[in-house]
Design an enzyme around this catalytic site. Structure first.
Site, PDB file in Angstrom:
ATOM      1  N   ALA A  11      40.826  32.849  41.295  1.00  0.00           N
ATOM      2  CA  ALA A  11      40.643  31.398  41.378  1.00  0.00           C
ATOM      3  C   ALA A  11      39.451  30.997  42.236  1.00  0.00           C
ATOM      4  O   ALA A  11      39.008  29.855  42.195  1.00  0.00           O
ATOM      5  CB  ALA A  11      41.914  30.751  41.935  1.00  0.00           C
ATOM      6  N   ARG A  16      28.715  33.059  46.225  1.00  0.00           N
ATOM      7  CA  ARG A  16      27.537  33.910  46.433  1.00  0.00           C
ATOM      8  C   ARG A  16      26.916  34.410  45.127  1.00  0.00           C
ATOM      9  O   ARG A  16      25.807  34.930  45.123  1.00  0.00           O
ATOM     10  CB  ARG A  16      27.907  35.106  47.337  1.00  0.00           C
ATOM     11  N   GLY A  80      42.782  29.612  49.838  1.00  0.00           N
ATOM     12  CA  GLY A  80      42.818  30.959  50.392  1.00  0.00           C
ATOM     13  C   GLY A  80      43.701  31.895  49.591  1.00  0.00           C
ATOM     14  O   GLY A  80      44.466  31.469  48.718  1.00  0.00           O
ATOM     15  N   ASP A 105      37.802  40.542  41.107  1.00  0.00           N
ATOM     16  CA  ASP A 105      36.404  40.934  41.348  1.00  0.00           C
ATOM     17  C   ASP A 105      36.267  42.348  41.913  1.00  0.00           C
ATOM     18  O   ASP A 105      35.234  42.694  42.469  1.00  0.00           O
ATOM     19  CB  ASP A 105      35.728  39.910  42.280  1.00  0.00           C
ATOM     20  N   ASN A 229      30.711  40.255  45.029  1.00  0.00           N
ATOM     21  CA  ASN A 229      30.559  38.915  45.589  1.00  0.00           C
ATOM     22  C   ASN A 229      29.173  38.342  45.318  1.00  0.00           C
ATOM     23  O   ASN A 229      28.955  37.158  45.485  1.00  0.00           O
ATOM     24  CB  ASN A 229      30.820  38.942  47.099  1.00  0.00           C
ATOM     25  N   TYR A 368      13.484  42.545   2.713  1.00  0.00           N
ATOM     26  CA  TYR A 368      14.670  41.800   3.105  1.00  0.00           C
ATOM     27  C   TYR A 368      15.691  41.913   1.981  1.00  0.00           C
ATOM     28  O   TYR A 368      15.418  41.498   0.841  1.00  0.00           O
ATOM     29  CB  TYR A 368      14.368  40.319   3.388  1.00  0.00           C
ATOM     30  N   SER A 407       7.016  47.548  -5.822  1.00  0.00           N
ATOM     31  CA  SER A 407       6.658  46.856  -4.584  1.00  0.00           C
ATOM     32  C   SER A 407       6.430  45.369  -4.827  1.00  0.00           C
ATOM     33  O   SER A 407       6.054  44.971  -5.925  1.00  0.00           O
ATOM     34  CB  SER A 407       5.369  47.452  -4.009  1.00  0.00           C
TER      35      SER A 407
HETATM   36  C1  UD1 Z   1      39.342  39.445  50.944  1.00  0.00           C
HETATM   37  C2  UD1 Z   1      40.283  39.736  52.112  1.00  0.00           C
HETATM   38  C3  UD1 Z   1      39.669  40.790  53.014  1.00  0.00           C
HETATM   39  C4  UD1 Z   1      39.339  42.026  52.214  1.00  0.00           C
HETATM   40  C5  UD1 Z   1      38.482  41.676  51.008  1.00  0.00           C
HETATM   41  C6  UD1 Z   1      38.354  42.886  50.112  1.00  0.00           C
HETATM   42  C7  UD1 Z   1      41.412  37.618  52.550  1.00  0.00           C
HETATM   43  C8  UD1 Z   1      41.512  36.422  53.411  1.00  0.00           C
HETATM   44  N1  UD1 Z   1      40.472  38.510  52.848  1.00  0.00           N
HETATM   45  O1  UD1 Z   1      38.149  38.900  51.464  1.00  0.00           O
HETATM   46  O2  UD1 Z   1      40.562  41.128  54.063  1.00  0.00           O
HETATM   47  O3  UD1 Z   1      38.666  42.961  53.040  1.00  0.00           O
HETATM   48  O4  UD1 Z   1      39.087  40.653  50.215  1.00  0.00           O
HETATM   49  O5  UD1 Z   1      37.502  42.617  49.004  1.00  0.00           O
HETATM   50  O6  UD1 Z   1      42.216  37.771  51.640  1.00  0.00           O
HETATM   51  N2  UD1 Z   1      40.798  33.859  45.640  1.00  0.00           N
HETATM   52  C9  UD1 Z   1      41.646  32.953  45.034  1.00  0.00           C
HETATM   53  N3  UD1 Z   1      41.938  31.793  45.656  1.00  0.00           N
HETATM   54  C10 UD1 Z   1      41.422  31.482  46.870  1.00  0.00           C
HETATM   55  C11 UD1 Z   1      40.566  32.402  47.495  1.00  0.00           C
HETATM   56  C12 UD1 Z   1      40.277  33.588  46.860  1.00  0.00           C
HETATM   57  O7  UD1 Z   1      42.133  33.209  43.922  1.00  0.00           O
HETATM   58  O8  UD1 Z   1      41.761  30.400  47.376  1.00  0.00           O
HETATM   59  C13 UD1 Z   1      40.514  35.114  44.952  1.00  0.00           C
HETATM   60  C14 UD1 Z   1      39.041  35.299  44.662  1.00  0.00           C
HETATM   61  O9  UD1 Z   1      38.722  34.755  43.386  1.00  0.00           O
HETATM   62  C15 UD1 Z   1      38.921  36.820  44.681  1.00  0.00           C
HETATM   63  C16 UD1 Z   1      39.959  37.259  45.675  1.00  0.00           C
HETATM   64  O10 UD1 Z   1      40.879  36.185  45.791  1.00  0.00           O
HETATM   65  O11 UD1 Z   1      39.226  37.376  43.418  1.00  0.00           O
HETATM   66  C17 UD1 Z   1      39.375  37.576  47.053  1.00  0.00           C
HETATM   67  O12 UD1 Z   1      38.751  36.418  47.555  1.00  0.00           O
HETATM   68  P1  UD1 Z   1      37.361  36.485  48.329  1.00  0.00           P
HETATM   69  O13 UD1 Z   1      36.989  35.127  48.726  1.00  0.00           O
HETATM   70  O14 UD1 Z   1      36.383  37.283  47.569  1.00  0.00           O
HETATM   71  O15 UD1 Z   1      37.844  37.269  49.642  1.00  0.00           O
HETATM   72  P2  UD1 Z   1      36.985  38.188  50.571  1.00  0.00           P
HETATM   73  O16 UD1 Z   1      36.178  37.348  51.470  1.00  0.00           O
HETATM   74  O17 UD1 Z   1      36.283  39.179  49.752  1.00  0.00           O
HETATM   75 CA    CA Z   2      35.790  39.483  47.466  1.00  0.00          CA
END
Ligand code: UD1
Ligand code: CA
Length: 458
Positions: A11, A16, A80, A105, A229, A368, A407
């Site tokens: 989500a 980045r 989050g 991801d 990312n 063709y 041809s």
């Molecule tokens: C997260 C972890 C971190 C870990 C890292 C590994 C948290 C707070 N941190 O950080 O400890 O080392 O992954 O890759 O979990 N997402 C949602 N909804 C949200 C936020 C994120 O679905 O509200 C999804 C993102 O799309 C992604 C995944 O959760 O697929 C991770 O989110 P991301 O923001 O990439 O977390 P990191 O900063 O990489």
């Molecule tokens: Ca990530």
């Protein structure tokens, strides 16, 4: 045997990436990132698979629409990772067993690693088990804080003290959870941190305070949990997937002249002793037989190439079939629904569309051929054009076995050249040609003597 449920987080904004497209739909190794994750998840044969979507969620849903049995949870707004997992609760109401949490991801995770995570989690009867890895150099992962050797908490990079930032064991973002206490505990996570988000990793500290068992499984190869990312990381992951794929093919008896520049999708099948030259792209559901030669610069999509065929440089082939021992190109374009017969030749600057070229037939230069059925042992002369489109409809041309097309012929469809007929050079065919006949339409040649000299005097 305990039941497994998978939740995939997808989500987040993916800020980045600086992209108008959802991050998890960016491609690496011939598939969208999230498709790699789903395939790995499938290896667990989960009872439920929930994808949490939010930012550009409809795009993600549409892209995954063909996958049966997938459920979607909407996270809006994105507060989050802890908040994201909470959105899956309605889909797991009344269920029991293990919840495996994956990130959309993180595409390199192997099925065997995931299996080991789940097995350890169950063997230890843990409330949560975290997949961790040791990494070198600067990074922004959550750090694994241990006390007396056991995992005590996960601290996000942005919230970590300088001392905690020196910890080289990191959180992969991949976990196994016992379903029973999970959602109640998620609701007790707060957002008083550097990013003001509900951090899923906070669950570790909460569980430890509650006296529950939390385990960590340390990975051997930290590359497996590389998250995408940024575009840089997308390219890194792409290169790793490509190396793995090509190593697999070479081990199975395929020659790849320059593995760094051969891009072969995960669903492509290639027979032994086939040689893949540099800058070749083999995509989708493509099958290449044994002993084929695929020369530099070729792109083949969703096609079948039989044993011993040679595809010369810079050809594009899509949704078509090339028979055993056929030769294509250089510079040929084989468009969808074409079928090149056994031993047939398609030469340079020739385009086929919805066309069958029979066994042993040849169209060697600059033609063709569209909406055309060509029999066996037919010779198509240079510059032959099937005029298949009258501005309204596409019409069929039929050229039967053994016919010879001189041809620079135009065949105005619908038209049939019957068995063994000849068409003289420069003919415009508007009517059917009977078997064994010669068709000519050009007028008699006239030579005007002295014309050039007279022109100069004028
Ligand atoms: C997260 C972890 C971190 C870990 C890292 C590994 C948290 C707070 N941190 O950080 O400890 O080392 O992954 O890759 O979990 N997402 C949602 N909804 C949200 C936020 C994120 O679905 O509200 C999804 C993102 O799309 C992604 C995944 O959760 O697929 C991770 O989110 P991301 O923001 O990439 O977390 P990191 O900063 O990489
Ligand atoms: Ca990530």
């Amino acid at each position: 045997m305990s039941t497994t449920h998978v939740v995939i987080l997808a989500a987040g904004k993916g800020t980045r990436m600086k992209s108008a497209d959802p991050k998890v739909l960016h491609h690496a190794g011939g598939l969208p990132l999230i498709e790699h994750v789903l395939r790995t998840a499938d290896s667990l044969r989960p009872a439920t698979t929930v994808v949490v979507v939010g930012h550009l969620g409809d795009r993600v849903k549409t892209a995954l629409g063909k996958r049966l049995g997938l459920r979607f949870a909407l996270q809006q707004p994105q507060l989050g990772t802890g908040h994201a997992l909470l959105q899956a609760e309605p889909h797991l109401a009344g269920a029991s067993g293990t919840v495996v949490l994956l990130s959309g991801d993180v595409p390199l995770l192997r099925a065997a690693t995931l299996r080991a995570l789940v097995d350890t989690h169950r063997a230890r009867d843990a409330a949560a088990t975290v997949l961790t890895a040791r990494v070198t150099g600067p990074h922004e992962y959550g750090r694994i804080v241990r006390e007396g050797g056991r995992i005590a908490a996960i601290v996000e990079h942005k919230d970590a003290t300088p001392e905690q930032r020196r910890i080289d064991e990191i959180n992969s973002g991949i976990y196994a959870f016992a379903l029973e206490p999970l959602f109640a505990a998620l609701k007790s996570i707060g957002a008083a941190n550097a990013q003001g988000e509900y951090y899923l990793p906070d669950l570790v500290g909460i569980y430890r305070t509650q006296g529950r068992t939390v385990e960590a499984v340390l990975l051997d190869d930290s590359r497996e949990i590389l998250g995408v990312n940024s575009r840089r990381e997308l390219a890194d992951v792409t290169a790793i997937l490509n190396t793995t794929r090509n190593d697999e093919l070479m081990a199975a008896g395929v020659s790849i002249v320059d593995p760094a520049s051969a891009w072969i999708g995960p669903d492509v099948v290639i027979g032994t002793d086939t040689v893949i030259h540099p800058n070749v792209y083999l995509e989708g559901r493509t099958t290449i037989g044994a002993g084929c030669e695929i020369h530099a610069g070729v792109r083949i999509v969703d096609s079948t190439i039989d044993d011993g065929a040679v595809i010369n440089n810079y050809c594009v082939i899509s949704e078509s079939h090339v028979g055993r021992g056929a030769r294509i190109g250089p510079f040929a374009h084989i468009r969808p629904q074409s079928d090149v017969g056994e031993g047939a030749h398609v030469g340079n600057f020739t385009e086929l569309k919805k066309t069958t070229l029979g066994k042993g037939s040849k169209a060697n230069h600059l033609s063709y051929l569209g909406d055309t059925t060509i029999g066996e042992k037919v010779n198509i002369g240079a510059g032959t054009i099937t005029c298949n489109y009258d501005g309204v409809r596409k019409q069929q041309t039929v050229i039967e076995d053994g016919a010879f097309i001189g041809s620079d012929t135009q065949l105005i469809a619908p038209v049939t050249v019957h068995k063994g007929a000849y068409v003289g050079t420069g003919t415009t065919i508007r009517e059917d040609v009977p078997a064994g006949a010669l068709a000519v339409s050009a007028g008699k040649q006239r030579n005007i003597e002295g014309w050039v000299e007279k022109k100069k005097q004028r």
